[in-house]
Design a protein around this motif. Structure first.
Motif, PDB file in Angstrom:
ATOM      1  N   GLU A  38     -20.379 -15.086   3.237  1.00 19.12           N
ATOM      2  CA  GLU A  38     -19.583 -13.986   2.698  1.00 19.12           C
ATOM      3  C   GLU A  38     -20.175 -12.637   3.105  1.00 19.12           C
ATOM      4  OE1 GLU A  38     -17.154 -15.493  -1.146  1.00 19.12           O
ATOM      5  OE2 GLU A  38     -19.136 -14.635  -1.532  1.00 19.12           O
ATOM      6  N   HIS A  39     -19.278 -11.687   3.335  1.00 18.90           N
ATOM      7  CA  HIS A  39     -19.674 -10.325   3.681  1.00 18.90           C
ATOM      8  C   HIS A  39     -18.651  -9.369   3.089  1.00 18.90           C
ATOM      9  CE1 HIS A  39     -16.509 -10.513   6.815  1.00 18.90           C
ATOM     10  NE2 HIS A  39     -16.966 -11.740   7.027  1.00 18.90           N
ATOM     11  N   ASP A  40     -18.956  -8.095   3.077  1.00 19.93           N
ATOM     12  CA  ASP A  40     -18.018  -7.115   2.525  1.00 19.93           C
ATOM     13  C   ASP A  40     -16.723  -7.099   3.332  1.00 19.93           C
ATOM     14  OD1 ASP A  40     -19.801  -6.360   0.577  1.00 19.93           O
ATOM     15  OD2 ASP A  40     -20.596  -4.667   1.717  1.00 19.93           O
ATOM     16  N   CYS A  41     -15.604  -7.025   2.631  1.00 20.22           N
ATOM     17  CA  CYS A  41     -14.298  -6.938   3.293  1.00 20.22           C
ATOM     18  C   CYS A  41     -14.172  -5.584   3.992  1.00 20.22           C
ATOM     19  CB  CYS A  41     -13.182  -7.107   2.272  1.00 20.22           C
ATOM     20  SG  CYS A  41     -11.524  -6.933   2.977  1.00 20.22           S
ATOM     21  N   SER A  42     -13.685  -5.610   5.226  1.00 22.47           N
ATOM     22  CA  SER A  42     -13.530  -4.378   6.006  1.00 22.47           C
ATOM     23  C   SER A  42     -12.287  -3.589   5.611  1.00 22.47           C
ATOM     24  CB  SER A  42     -13.454  -4.715   7.495  1.00 22.47           C
ATOM     25  OG  SER A  42     -14.627  -5.363   7.928  1.00 22.47           O
ATOM     26  N   TYR A  43     -11.393  -4.203   4.825  1.00 18.32           N
ATOM     27  CA  TYR A  43     -10.103  -3.580   4.563  1.00 18.32           C
ATOM     28  C   TYR A  43      -9.915  -3.147   3.113  1.00 18.32           C
ATOM     29  CZ  TYR A  43      -9.136  -5.660   9.098  1.00 18.32           C
ATOM     30  OH  TYR A  43      -9.205  -6.021  10.415  1.00 18.32           O
ATOM     31  N   ILE A  44     -10.454  -3.931   2.170  1.00 15.36           N
ATOM     32  CA  ILE A  44     -10.241  -3.617   0.760  1.00 15.36           C
ATOM     33  C   ILE A  44     -11.599  -3.533   0.073  1.00 15.36           C
ATOM     34  CG2 ILE A  44      -9.141  -4.316  -1.391  1.00 15.36           C
ATOM     35  CD1 ILE A  44      -7.081  -5.820   0.239  1.00 15.36           C
ATOM     36  N   GLU A  45     -11.915  -2.355  -0.427  1.00 11.84           N
ATOM     37  CA  GLU A  45     -13.216  -2.119  -1.044  1.00 11.84           C
ATOM     38  C   GLU A  45     -13.413  -3.027  -2.255  1.00 11.84           C
ATOM     39  OE1 GLU A  45     -15.873   1.641  -2.776  1.00 11.84           O
ATOM     40  OE2 GLU A  45     -13.832   1.956  -1.996  1.00 11.84           O
ATOM     41  N   SER A  60      -3.394  -2.141   2.463  1.00 10.49           N
ATOM     42  CA  SER A  60      -4.121  -1.311   3.419  1.00 10.49           C
ATOM     43  C   SER A  60      -3.191  -0.286   4.069  1.00 10.49           C
ATOM     44  CB  SER A  60      -4.748  -2.186   4.509  1.00 10.49           C
ATOM     45  OG  SER A  60      -5.324  -1.383   5.520  1.00 10.49           O
ATOM     46  N   PRO A  61      -3.398   1.011   3.799  1.00 13.28           N
ATOM     47  CA  PRO A  61      -2.545   2.033   4.433  1.00 13.28           C
ATOM     48  C   PRO A  61      -2.609   1.995   5.958  1.00 13.28           C
ATOM     49  CG  PRO A  61      -3.791   2.973   2.604  1.00 13.28           C
ATOM     50  CD  PRO A  61      -4.353   1.601   2.846  1.00 13.28           C
ATOM     51  N   MET A 112      -2.642  -0.512   7.795  1.00  9.29           N
ATOM     52  CA  MET A 112      -1.822  -1.618   8.296  1.00  9.29           C
ATOM     53  C   MET A 112      -0.329  -1.408   8.039  1.00  9.29           C
ATOM     54  SD  MET A 112      -3.911  -3.959   9.507  1.00  9.29           S
ATOM     55  CE  MET A 112      -5.552  -4.695   9.332  1.00  9.29           C
ATOM     56  N   ALA A 113       0.024  -0.338   7.324  1.00  6.76           N
ATOM     57  CA  ALA A 113       1.404  -0.169   6.867  1.00  6.76           C
ATOM     58  C   ALA A 113       2.397  -0.080   8.012  1.00  6.76           C
ATOM     59  CB  ALA A 113       1.499   1.074   5.980  1.00  6.76           C
ATOM     60  N   TYR A 114       1.987   0.486   9.154  1.00  8.06           N
ATOM     61  CA  TYR A 114       2.918   0.687  10.262  1.00  8.06           C
ATOM     62  C   TYR A 114       3.515  -0.617  10.768  1.00  8.06           C
ATOM     63  CZ  TYR A 114      -0.510  -1.026  13.661  1.00  8.06           C
ATOM     64  OH  TYR A 114      -1.367  -1.818  14.377  1.00  8.06           O
ATOM     65  N   LYS A 115       2.785  -1.722  10.633  1.00 10.33           N
ATOM     66  CA  LYS A 115       3.261  -2.993  11.182  1.00 10.33           C
ATOM     67  C   LYS A 115       4.529  -3.465  10.486  1.00 10.33           C
ATOM     68  CE  LYS A 115      -1.432  -4.337  12.456  1.00 10.33           C
ATOM     69  NZ  LYS A 115      -2.474  -5.381  12.444  1.00 10.33           N
ATOM     70  N   ASP A 116       4.626  -3.188   9.204  1.00  7.53           N
ATOM     71  CA  ASP A 116       5.767  -3.645   8.411  1.00  7.53           C
ATOM     72  C   ASP A 116       7.041  -2.877   8.732  1.00  7.53           C
ATOM     73  OD1 ASP A 116       7.004  -5.189   6.426  1.00  7.53           O
ATOM     74  OD2 ASP A 116       6.638  -3.669   4.889  1.00  7.53           O
TER      75      ASP A 116
END
Length: 251
Positions: free
Chosen positions: A18-25, A218-219, A221-225
């Motif tokens: 396990e490691h810190d998530c890069s996307y959600i704090e 994740s803001p 990543m929003a453009y993909k949707d």
């Protein structure tokens, strides 16, 4: 990393700790990697992509986090892409004076300089900014992987506006990473890069443009949707969502 299991095609998988998530704090993450010594050609890479894996450098991976399935692989069926009003405006604006060029994988100073500016301006709060260097850039975007990659350049006059690093698979293109001139952000060069990749996939007679992982919270990543229709991998199959539909899987 610990050995995990073998998947069809005789590929060994390894699971990180396990490691810190890069996307959600505040969240913890784990990553499932394909054996880096395995031979990955275009067909095998396509198969991995079709079951939710992603490429970074010479590594193929997918998230395997405990109790979390927020990272959703998404792809655009390019023949059916229906641009929104803002996407049509973006294309009309940039098509008038932007020149597109396709380049093979090679270290070019102008590319790295743009990449460094982009990371420091747009992702200064992330892990990438902590280790931005020619060496990490080369490992990330120039590493050989057994298939073909393009660097799709967009020029505004003689000025390099963006570079879209794009893998070519038998069934589609994969948008690996895009970086652009922060001073030209008003032209939405990231959106234009996706539209360019989608149009090129359609021109080549390919079915999809793979956009990697979408995370609702994740803001970045929003453009993909915003590219519709879109297909999302639920772990078993690709589900299609039209413009008015939220990406939701039945429980």
């Amino acid at each position: 990393m610990n050995a995990n299991r073998t998947i069809p095609g005789h590929l060994q998988l390894y699971l990180t700790g396990e490691h810190d998530c890069s996307y959600i704090e505040g969240l913890r993450a784990r990553t499932l990697f394909v054996d880096p010594m395995a031979r990955i050609d275009r067909e095998r890479a396509q198969w991995l992509q079709q079951i939710g894996f992603r490429r970074s450098g010479m590594h193929f991976y997918r998230p395997a986090c405990r109790g979390c399935q927020r990272c959703i692989p998404v792809r655009v069926p390019v023949a059916d892409l229906a641009m929104s009003r803002s996407q049509r405006r973006n294309a009309a604006l940039n098509d008038t004076d932007v020149r597109i060029a396709f380049k093979p994988v090679q270290l070019r100073p102008v590319h790295y300089q743009l990449y460094e500016r982009y990371i420091l301006a747009r992702h200064s709060d992330g892990d990438m900014a902590d280790d931005v260097s020619v060496e990490t850039y080369m490992r990330f975007l120039l590493s050989p992987w057994g298939g073909q990659t393009w660097f799709i350049e967009a020029y505004l006059g003689e000025r390099l506006m963006s570079v879209a690093v794009t893998d070519i698979f038998p069934d589609g293109l994969s948008a690996l990473y895009t970086f652009f001139d922060p001073d030209l952000a008003a032209r939405a060069p990231g959106t234009y890069a996706v539209l360019t990749q989608a149009r090129e996939a359609a021109r080549l007679g390919l079915s999809y443009l793979y956009l990697g992982y979408w995370i609702e919270e994740s803001p970045k990543m929003a453009y993909k949707d915003r590219f519709r229709p879109i297909e999302a991998w639920d772990g078993q199959q690709w589900q299609r969502f039209e413009r008015a539909e939220q990406i939701r899987f039945a429980s």
